[in-house]
Write an enzyme that holds these catalytic residues in place. Structure first.
Site, PDB file in Angstrom:
ATOM      1  N   PRO A  45      -5.373  -3.861  -3.090  1.00 12.21           N
ATOM      2  CG  PRO A  45      -7.071  -2.250  -3.069  1.00 12.21           C
ATOM      3  CD  PRO A  45      -5.769  -2.604  -2.409  1.00 12.21           C
TER       4      PRO A  45
ATOM      5  CG  ASP B 165      -1.501  -8.823  -1.295  1.00  6.16           C
ATOM      6  OD1 ASP B 165      -1.399  -9.369  -0.175  1.00  6.16           O
ATOM      7  OD2 ASP B 165      -1.568  -7.587  -1.437  1.00  6.16           O
TER       8      ASP B 165
ATOM      9  CB  CYS C 179      -0.061   4.756   2.726  1.00  6.71           C
ATOM     10  SG  CYS C 179      -0.645   3.313   3.617  1.00  6.71           S
TER      11      CYS C 179
ATOM     12  CG  ASP D 179       1.959   0.085  -1.698  1.00 11.65           C
ATOM     13  OD1 ASP D 179       2.544   1.032  -1.150  1.00 11.65           O
ATOM     14  OD2 ASP D 179       0.716  -0.019  -1.735  1.00 11.65           O
TER      15      ASP D 179
END
Length: 419
Positions: free
Chosen positions: A246, A267, A369, A316
Site C-alpha cells: 500500500p 503494483d 517480510c 518488496d
C-alpha cells in the site's frame, strides 16, 4: 464491571467470527464490515476479541471439544469461542465467565446460556493444566500456541527449538503500533528506539487523531527501514518501487528524495492500487503505475515516469508473511504447506525481471517480510548465480522477532556492474 461499550464490541466480535467460520477471509475485511456504527471503544473491543479468537483458534477449539460432545449451532459456538479466547488471558476468570454468559443469553437463549456457563467454568482449569505440560514439549507447541502443525515442525527443522518457542510466544502477543514521519512527543506518543519511528498508544482513537492532524505521518514497523537503508537513496535519484502497495516503503523513499528526485511505484491493477495512489497522490515527485511486474516494460515506465532505467530499484516481493504473523492473525490459517516453495519460485522471477530496470552502477534491493531461508538467502544466492556478470552483492539485513524486537524479514542489496 465491563461497560456497555465492551458489550457492543463483544457481540460484534462474535458475529464476525460466525462469518469467518462460514467463509474464511482476511480479518481486516470482517473488522471493517462489523465496525460500522460502533463507537471507537466498541471497535477496539471488536478488534481485540476477534483477532484473539483467530490467534488462538486451534487451542480454543481443542478446549471446547474436551467439554462438548456435539458441536452447537454456529451462533453459540462462535460466542463460546470468543469467550474461551478471552478466558485464556483473563485476570479474573469468574468475572469473564459471568460476562460471557450474559452475552450468550442475549445472543442465543437462556437454556444455551445455562449450557455455556457449565462449559466455560471448566475451561480455565483445563487450560492451566494443559499449558503446564505443553510448554516444554515441542511436539505440543502447535496446539498450545495455535499453529498448523506442519508450520511448527517446519520451523523446528530450520531454527533451534528455543528460538521457535520465542517466535511462537512473540506472535501470540499484542503488536505495538509504530509511526514514521512524526517528530516530537505527545500524549501517548514517544520516540522509539529505532531512529525516525515513534511508538503510539493507539487506544481511545489516539492513532486516528494523530494521522488526521499530521498528514505526513503513517503507520509502519521498524523492520521496513532496513531495505530503505540498503537502498541508499540520494536526493536527486530516480527510484523504482516494485510491488509497492500500500505504499509504506514508497513514503519512506520520498522522505529521502530531494525536490529533483523521482519515484515510480508499481503494483498490480487490483483493489490495493487505489490505496497506493491515495497514499502518494499529494507528492508531485511520485508516479503510480498499475501493471504486472513480470510483464512490465521500459516503454511503460518511460511513458508514466519519463525514465526507462533507475538509480535505485526496490522489489518488496510477495512472500509467505512468516515474519509478520503477529500482525496478521488469520494468515497462519491461510498459509499452506507448499506456499513457501511457490513463493520462492515467483520471487526469483520477479527479482530477475526487476534487474532489467537498474541503471549501470545503480542498486537493486530485494526484500521480504518472511523469515524463511528459502525466500531470503536462497533467492539472493540464486539471483547472483544467474546474473553473476551483471550484479555484485553489497549488503544484507536479516531480521528475526526474537532477536530484533520488531517484525521479521530480510533485505539484500546488489550493485549493477559498470560495463
Amino acid at each position: 464491571m465491563k461497560s456497555k461499550s465492551y458489550h457492543n464490541g463483544w457481540q460484534a466480535a462474535a458475529h464476525a467470527l460466525i462469518d469467518y467460520d462460514a467463509s474464511p477471509c482476511k480479518s481486516e475485511i470482517l473488522i471493517k464490515r462489523f465496525r460500522k456504527g460502533l463507537a471507537t471503544e466498541d471497535i477496539a473491543t471488536l478488534q481485540k476479541l476477534f483477532l484473539s479468537s483467530l490467534k488462538n483458534r486451534r487451542l480454543c477449539r481443542f478446549l471446547l471439544e474436551q467439554n462438548i460432545s456435539r458441536k452447537p449451532r454456529p451462533v453459540l459456538y462462535a460466542a463460546l469461542h470468543i469467550a474461551v479466547a478471552e478466558l485464556l488471558e483473563a485476570p479474573h476468570p469468574a468475572q469473564c465467565v459471568h460476562f460471557a454468559v450474559d452475552q450468550i443469553r442475549t445472543l442465543c437463549s437462556p437454556a444455551e446460556a445455562h449450557f455455556a456457563n457449565a462449559v466455560l467454568r471448566k475451561i480455565r482449569p483445563l487450560f492451566d493444566q494443559f499449558q503446564a505440560g505443553a510448554e516444554s514439549d515441542p511436539s505440543r507447541w502447535g496446539l498450545l500456541y495455535s499453529y498448523p502443525e506442519w508450520l511448527v515442525q517446519h520451523w523446528l527443522q530450520i531454527f533451534p527449538a528455543a528460538q521457535v518457542r520465542e517466535l511462537l510466544q512473540w506472535n501470540q502477543s499484542i503488536p505495538e503500533v509504530y509511526v514514521r514521519g512524526f517528530s516530537g512527543e505527545g500524549q501517548g506518543i514517544t520516540p522509539a528506539q529505532w531512529s525516525g519511528f515513534s511508538l503510539v498508544d493507539a487506544s481511545g482513537g489516539r492513532l486516528q487523531k494523530l494521522l488526521e492532524t499530521h498528514p505526513g505521518t503513517f503507520v509502519c514497523d521498524p523492520s521496513t527501514a532496513h531495505p530503505i537503508a540498503l537502498l541508499d537513496v540520494q536526493p536527486a535519484h530516480k527510484v523504482l518501487d516494485l510491488c509497492a502497495a500500500p505504499g509504506g516503503k514508497s513514503r519512506q523513499i520520498l522522505q529521502q528524495l530531494g525536490s529533483q528526485g523521482l519515484l515510480c511505484s508499481v503494483d498490480l491493477p487490483s483493489e490495493r492500487l487505489p490505496r497506493l495512489r491515495e497514499n502518494l497522490q499529494a507528492d508531485k515527485r511520485a508516479r503510480v503505475l498499475g501493471a504486472d511486474v513480470l510483464t512490465l516494460t521500459q516503454a511503460q515506465l518511460h511513458r508514466v515516469a519519463g525514465a526507462a532505467s533507475f538509480d535505485r530499484v526496490l522489489l518488496d516481493a510477495p512472500c509467505s508473511n512468516t515474519g509478520v504473523l503477529r500482525r496478521r492473525a488469520d494468515a497462519r490459517w491461510r498459509l499452506q504447506e507448499g506456499d513457501i516453495e511457490a513463493c520462492s519460485r515467483l520471487q526469483l522471477e520477479l527479482l530477475q525481471k526487476a534487474a532489467e530496470f537498474v541503471s549501470p552502477g545503480g542498486l537493486l534491493v530485494y526484500s521480504t517480510c518472511s523469515i524463511e531461508p528459502a525466500e531470503n538467502q536462497a533467492i539472493a544466492d540464486a539471483f547472483v548465480r544467474s546474473l553473476i556478470d551483471d550484479f555484485t552483492p553489497v549488503g544484507a539485513k536479516l531480521s528475526f522477532p526474537w532477536q530484533d524486537g520488531h517484525d521479521g524479514g530480510a533485505a539484500f542489496a546488489f550493485k549493477r556492474n559498470l560495463k
